[in-house]
Design an enzyme around this catalytic site. Sequence first.
Site, PDB file in Angstrom:
ATOM      1  N   HIS A 241       0.742  -1.562  -0.103  1.00 20.89           N
ATOM      2  CA  HIS A 241      -0.913  -0.256  -0.129  1.00 20.89           C
ATOM      3  C   HIS A 241       0.786   1.428   0.284  1.00 20.89           C
ATOM      4  O   HIS A 241       2.173   1.043   1.067  1.00 20.89           O
ATOM      5  CB  HIS A 241      -1.089  -0.480   1.118  1.00 20.89           C
ATOM      6  N   SER A 242       0.391   1.804  -0.455  1.00 20.92           N
ATOM      7  CA  SER A 242       1.225   3.138  -0.913  1.00 20.92           C
ATOM      8  C   SER A 242       2.729   3.536  -1.067  1.00 20.92           C
ATOM      9  O   SER A 242       3.359   2.984  -2.579  1.00 20.92           O
ATOM     10  CB  SER A 242       1.044   4.133   0.188  1.00 20.92           C
ATOM     11  N   PHE A 243       3.437   3.777  -0.388  1.00 16.14           N
ATOM     12  CA  PHE A 243       4.754   3.637  -0.387  1.00 16.14           C
ATOM     13  C   PHE A 243       5.445   1.889  -0.328  1.00 16.14           C
ATOM     14  O   PHE A 243       7.029   1.818  -0.590  1.00 16.14           O
ATOM     15  CB  PHE A 243       5.591   4.304   1.334  1.00 16.14           C
TER      16      PHE A 243
END
Length: 246
Positions: free
Chosen positions: A78-80
Amino acid sequence: MAQACFVLVHGAFHGGWCWRGVADGLRRLGHEVYTPTQTGLGDRSHLMSADITMATFVRDIQSTIEMEELNEVILVGHSFGARSICGVSDIIPERIKHLVFIDGGLPFDGRSRLEGMTAEDRERRLARAEANGGTSVPPPDPSAFGVSDPVIARWLRKHLTPQPLGVDTSALKLKNPLANGIPATYLRCTLPAFPGVEESAAFARSQPGWHYIEIDAPHNVIVTHPELTIEFLDTIAKPANIKSML
């Protein structure tokens, strides 16, 4: 026997704790689930150091997979966390069945996270780190992740911890093409659209063989909409059904 094996990798300022609702739901459906925390964050925030780099984050997830003797892994970032799982897939592709990017920033151009920012955002990021001692970046308000529910926002403020600056300044050195030939799915959250991943989403959408899906949910969908995330990941575990989400 578990239906599928998931390793869920959190994004910046978060930790394995952020997957609690999603992990519980997947386990109820019969899946095996691991939620490692990367060095310097969450329950490992006491290990914060100027020496933490992207190589550290990748090794964190690689070690979980190897020490737990996992195979056929559905590796979710998720995300980074998307950067971390790209690094893992570059090293141990034989253990990974599917890559899932949830509104993630992809290292498709070889640049570090900091290099990929605009000059203004880069200066702001470095200034925040300098004010925090130079080793880490303090977490933003949950509203930066699209969180508007006050209850969820309060919970996040209690748990978010500073992000090691070294993972922003260090590039992820990949020996193979992004995803390394592993089947991949990219989930783009559009309500509201997170401004930091437009280029990554466009890259994912252009990749032959990748699944690209858009949903009306905020960037931190794994916390704000756990049931939707559970349904999405459960569908990934059943390839015959993924076309229904496209």
